[in-house]
Design an enzyme around this catalytic site. Sequence first.
Site, mmCIF file in Angstrom:
data_model
loop_
_atom_site.group_PDB
_atom_site.id
_atom_site.type_symbol
_atom_site.label_atom_id
_atom_site.label_comp_id
_atom_site.label_asym_id
_atom_site.label_seq_id
_atom_site.Cartn_x
_atom_site.Cartn_y
_atom_site.Cartn_z
ATOM 1 C CB CYS A 330 -1.025 -0.004 1.136
ATOM 2 S SG CYS A 330 -0.589 -0.898 2.603
ATOM 3 N NE ARG A 359 1.995 -9.297 5.091
ATOM 4 C CZ ARG A 359 0.699 -9.285 4.807
ATOM 5 N NH1 ARG A 359 -0.124 -10.102 5.441
ATOM 6 N NH2 ARG A 359 0.222 -8.452 3.898
ATOM 7 C CD GLN A 377 -0.777 -9.435 0.184
ATOM 8 O OE1 GLN A 377 -0.185 -8.363 0.118
ATOM 9 N NE2 GLN A 377 -1.675 -9.689 1.115
ATOM 10 C CG ASP A 379 -1.972 -5.595 -2.388
ATOM 11 O OD1 ASP A 379 -3.174 -5.465 -2.079
ATOM 12 O OD2 ASP A 379 -1.034 -5.191 -1.677
ATOM 13 C CG HIS A 381 -3.761 -0.287 -2.463
ATOM 14 N ND1 HIS A 381 -2.701 -1.090 -2.811
ATOM 15 C CD2 HIS A 381 -3.982 -0.507 -1.134
ATOM 16 C CE1 HIS A 381 -2.281 -1.758 -1.751
ATOM 17 N NE2 HIS A 381 -3.047 -1.424 -0.728
ATOM 18 C CE LYS A 461 -9.296 -8.123 8.751
ATOM 19 N NZ LYS A 461 -8.079 -8.909 8.597
ATOM 20 C CG HIS A 507 -5.810 -1.215 1.902
ATOM 21 N ND1 HIS A 507 -4.466 -0.949 2.005
ATOM 22 C CD2 HIS A 507 -6.431 -0.171 2.513
ATOM 23 C CE1 HIS A 507 -4.280 0.194 2.654
ATOM 24 N NE2 HIS A 507 -5.457 0.680 2.966
#
Length: 633
Positions: A330, A359, A377, A379, A381, A461, A507
């Site tokens: 992000c 992570r 991911q 991912d 945004h 979320k 997100h």
Amino acid sequence: MSWKMVYKNKSWEKKGSLLNALREEGLEDIVLGARSNGILTDLKITPPFGSVVEIVDWDDADGKIIYWHTSSHILAHAVKELFPEVKLGIGPAIEDGFYYDFYKDTPFTQEDLEKIEERMKEIIKKDIPIERIELTRDEARKLLEELEENFKLELLEEIPEGEKISFYRQGNFIDLCKGPHLPSTGKVKAIKLLSTSGAYWKGNEKNPMLQRIYGISFPSEKDLNDYLKEREEALKRDHRRLGRELGIFNTFEEAGPGLIFYPPKGALLRLIIEEFERKEHLRRGYLPVITPHLMQADLWKISGHWDNYRENMFFLQVDEKDYAVKPMNCPGHVLIYKSTVRSYRDLPLRFFEMGTVYRYERSGVLYGLERARGFTQDDAHIFCTEEQLEDEIKGVLDFVFFMLKSFGLNEYEITLSTRPEKYIGSDEIWEKATTAIKNALESVGVSYQVAEGEGAFYGPKIDLKLMGLLGKRWQGPTIQVDFNLPERFDLTYDASDGTKKRPVMIHRAILGSYERFIGILIEQYGGRFPLWLAPVQIAILPISEKHEDYALEIAKILKGNDFRVEVDLDQAKLNYKLRKAINNKIPYIFIVGDKEKAERKVSVRTHNQDLGVFELNVIINRLSEEINTKKAL
């Protein structure tokens, strides 16, 4: 069962305990515990006057927790009787059973497990009463020192001042524990020890290695036998075994735990998934971006990750400055948004990235592809106005449902997670974000559960939990609404009225991490992927050396039609090559011999069916249609 009663008159006091009251009602054999004023508790309590009590049985998730927690104490009791020198760690109920950690100089053997299980059955047969004991801190410390339970002493010191310190005793066994537990050991009816593994104390590699024994228990032998049959099937589908056998992924001790390597077949599978999803992103108006794996720590301080997520991140120094390996994409997408002036006409702006992140997960929780330290991911945004927010959430939900259906994943749970204890931003902002999510979920007509306090630190979320083996639920798609990062990074857009306004940020990940998703797919299909997903779609088996030229000619034609093909030129008998192709779970097998070569045809079969002889163009058209419609075998 859900049955509530209120302790509202003096007659309850004469009964002495909730257990006695249930005995009078004829419910003693059914009930495992209770919630008294919402707090899970033992049956031997006498609830305060006026309490609302809800009984808990096996069909209640809390009932299983009590049942399996007690089973773990029976395990520890048996181990201490057979191996008095062993030191106790912890023994919780888990999603599918229980475990207990022990410190022992030598590993438990299979023979040891058999003896332990037999002793557990003896303890159950004795139906030993289980008693809760509350001690002062000094009394508890003295008792654990006498028992020489060093790990338990460490846990004692972590209990906050003022909190009750309780032990549970059954016969000659006593354990520091909050509970609750069953009234006696005989309430457990059927039990089985499943496996052992190593586990660092508290999941920290710097601590001693303990030995973890896993087990399962049920209210009847039939339930246990059904579970064991299901578990046997699950073991056949376990992605950690199948993934390696089929050449999908590897991990290497010398590279480090939780880091995934994809050999050619696994890399092909992942590329197929990525390409399908990339096209779908572009079709839905997303714009691709790419961000670095490494960014300065100051960026993560602004985003809030430094204060709220630092324990899960990897850091290093470059040119005397602190950098972080990105755990999320992000902040990088935010910087791209900020790189130019944005207008309301630009919104919604949807950036997507197949972004690899890292992570720190403790080694004790790493689990093949489904829980790794490095993963990629899908991912994205979305930057939008408040007015566009609900429609954007609905658009993401539509994308999620389309993708899951395409992969044949139709079993999942939807959860709305709300503001956690540790959060950033105002209550007003959180209320706005939560309301938008609720409205979007209700407008698309899906059922969902609310998980109070389980949102991300920056916003509420939607999570979709995908069903795995033995009822396990894995985090998959997620949609998070964020008013906070635009504020912290001072994001703006030029509104239609000439003022500067803040965008809202969504997100979202559609499949989640590719690693976890591939692990779920391996188990979903037992490694036998549908044709469109299979890394190798067709195996061509020449019966003998004189048929190899025809087999290679067919392979060239098939590859020209975008099929993924292997030709088995092994000088082995056909049955061996056929068995190898079936074991490798290749969807279609083409066999060529004298007849096929002479007629310019192929004999076609799957792992369990002979489909007959086909002209090449006919079978190509048939399989192309199967790929285009994404049908499963």
